[in-house]
Design a protein around this motif. Structure first.
Motif, short mmCIF file in Angstrom:
data_model
loop_
_atom_site.label_atom_id
_atom_site.label_comp_id
_atom_site.label_asym_id
_atom_site.label_seq_id
_atom_site.Cartn_x
_atom_site.Cartn_y
_atom_site.Cartn_z
N UNK A 126 0.81 -1.22 0.00
CA UNK A 126 0.00 0.00 0.00
C UNK A 126 0.85 1.27 0.00
N UNK A 127 2.12 1.13 0.34
CA UNK A 127 2.95 2.31 0.60
C UNK A 127 3.49 2.94 -0.68
N UNK A 128 3.84 4.22 -0.58
CA UNK A 128 4.53 4.95 -1.65
C UNK A 128 3.87 4.73 -3.01
N UNK A 129 2.60 5.01 -3.05
CA UNK A 129 1.82 4.70 -4.26
C UNK A 129 2.30 5.48 -5.47
N UNK A 130 2.49 4.78 -6.55
CA UNK A 130 2.91 5.41 -7.80
C UNK A 130 1.77 6.19 -8.44
N UNK A 131 0.54 5.87 -8.05
CA UNK A 131 -0.63 6.54 -8.61
C UNK A 131 -0.67 8.03 -8.26
N UNK A 132 0.02 8.42 -7.17
CA UNK A 132 0.00 9.82 -6.73
C UNK A 132 0.91 10.70 -7.57
N UNK A 133 1.88 10.09 -8.25
CA UNK A 133 2.79 10.86 -9.08
C UNK A 133 3.80 11.68 -8.29
N UNK A 134 4.00 11.35 -7.01
CA UNK A 134 4.92 12.11 -6.16
C UNK A 134 6.36 11.65 -6.35
N UNK B 57 8.26 7.83 -6.21
CA UNK B 57 8.92 7.29 -7.41
C UNK B 57 10.39 7.00 -7.13
N UNK B 58 11.05 7.89 -6.39
CA UNK B 58 12.47 7.69 -6.07
C UNK B 58 12.69 6.42 -5.25
N UNK B 59 11.79 6.15 -4.31
CA UNK B 59 11.89 4.92 -3.51
C UNK B 59 11.73 3.70 -4.40
N UNK B 60 10.76 3.76 -5.31
CA UNK B 60 10.54 2.65 -6.24
C UNK B 60 11.75 2.41 -7.14
N UNK B 61 12.30 3.47 -7.70
CA UNK B 61 13.45 3.34 -8.60
C UNK B 61 14.68 2.83 -7.87
#
Length: 303
Positions: free
Chosen positions: A108-116, A120-124
């Motif tokens: 649920x965390x750091x959702x990419x849907x928000x575009x923040x 995104x940096x955490x995901x990358x």
């Protein structure tokens, strides 16, 4: 040679052969069980009562039962030395490594849907670290869950945000021949990714061999049903499949899903990928572990 000497010599030779044969038998390793038609992938803990707590012993037990693949959601959290040893064991036993989860803080965390940018940096960063883990264990696929639904944004904007973020992730993975597989889940109505058709749309939008669908049969039975039909509609983007019967999320034959029929269809489609056994055991102890193996023998017997 006199008859008496011949008989004595023959008796000694025969005894030696018999003794050697007995020793050879007693020192032989357990013969690997017959294989399966598809690449079913158990996970750690599934056979711990038989194999013990050591991950390497568990992998060897899986191979001895005829399983030719393995998956480990928590691989990124394991020590580098254990990752390396697990990779070496899988290669030695000719087993294919399945998915592990790209760390981004939870489903649920750091959702990419928000575009923040911070999400995104955490995901990358997770994608970059996943590349190194994949090298150690010879993995190709890694699970990505985009995060929660962003209720203050229209769905089209959310889709665009997710596609843009995943494109950037794919740019990291593509040069290494790796692929993230997006998993729609049934765990919460607040999750952004819910159905196979939505995941298909996102993969088409990303338009990369490094972004495909993880079709979890358990979750999709709960969210949309009509399994074979929906798998067929989205088949072009499905790279990985996971298993769990419903209700209960246990091994096949314990719920309502006709896995024998589904596996037959998947086999006829020519699927050569992995089917992860992402479920629990319906019974405890060695009896329960054997029941899992027996269930897969039964539903795999579609030929």
């Amino acid at each position: 040679m006199k008859r008496r000497s011949f008989i004595q010599k023959t008796a000694l030779t025969t005894g030696a052969i018999s003794m050697t044969g007995s020793l050879a038998f007693s020192n032989s390793k357990e013969v690997t069980k017959p294989g399966f038609n598809l690449k079913y992938a158990p996970h750690l803990g599934m056979f711990k009562e038989h194999a013990g707590k050591d991950p390497i012993d568990q992998i060897n037990f899986m191979a001895d039962q005829g399983f030719t693949a393995f998956e480990d959601n928590g691989m990124m959290k394991r020590d580098v030395s254990l990752q390396t040893k697990m990779g070496e064991t899988l290669a030695k036993r000719n087993m294919t490594m399945g998915v592990f989860v790209v760390e981004k803080g939870g489903n649920m965390a750091n959702t990419l849907a928000a575009g923040k940018k911070e999400h995104i940096d955490i995901f990358l960063d997770g994608c970059k670290k996943a590349v190194e883990v994949a090298k150690r264990v010879n993995a190709k696929w890694m699970t990505v869950v985009p995060g929660g639904y962003q209720r203050n944004l229209p769905i089209g904007i959310q889709n665009a945000n997710v596609i843009e973020a995943l494109r950037r992730g794919a740019e990291i993975l593509e040069p290494h021949g790796l692929a993230m597989v997006l998993e729609p889940l049934s765990d919460s109505p607040d999750l952004y990714l819910q159905t196979s058709e939505q995941t298909y749309l996102i993969c088409k939008g990303v338009n990369s061999p490094s972004c495909k669908i993880l079709y979890d049969i358990y979750h999709m039975q709960k969210n949309e049903g009509n399994l074979i039909h929906n798998m067929d509609l989205t088949w072009e983007e499905i790279a990985y499949i996971q298993i769990g019967d419903n209700p209960g999320r246990k091994e096949p034959t314990t719920g309502e899903i006709n896995y024998r029929n589904i596996f037959k269809w998947i086999h006829e489609k020519g699927f050569e990928g992995i089917l992860g056994m992402e479920h629990g055991n319906s019974q405890q102890g060695k009896t329960g572990e054997q029941a899992v193996i027996d269930a897969y023998r039964k539903v795999d017997g579609f030929m």
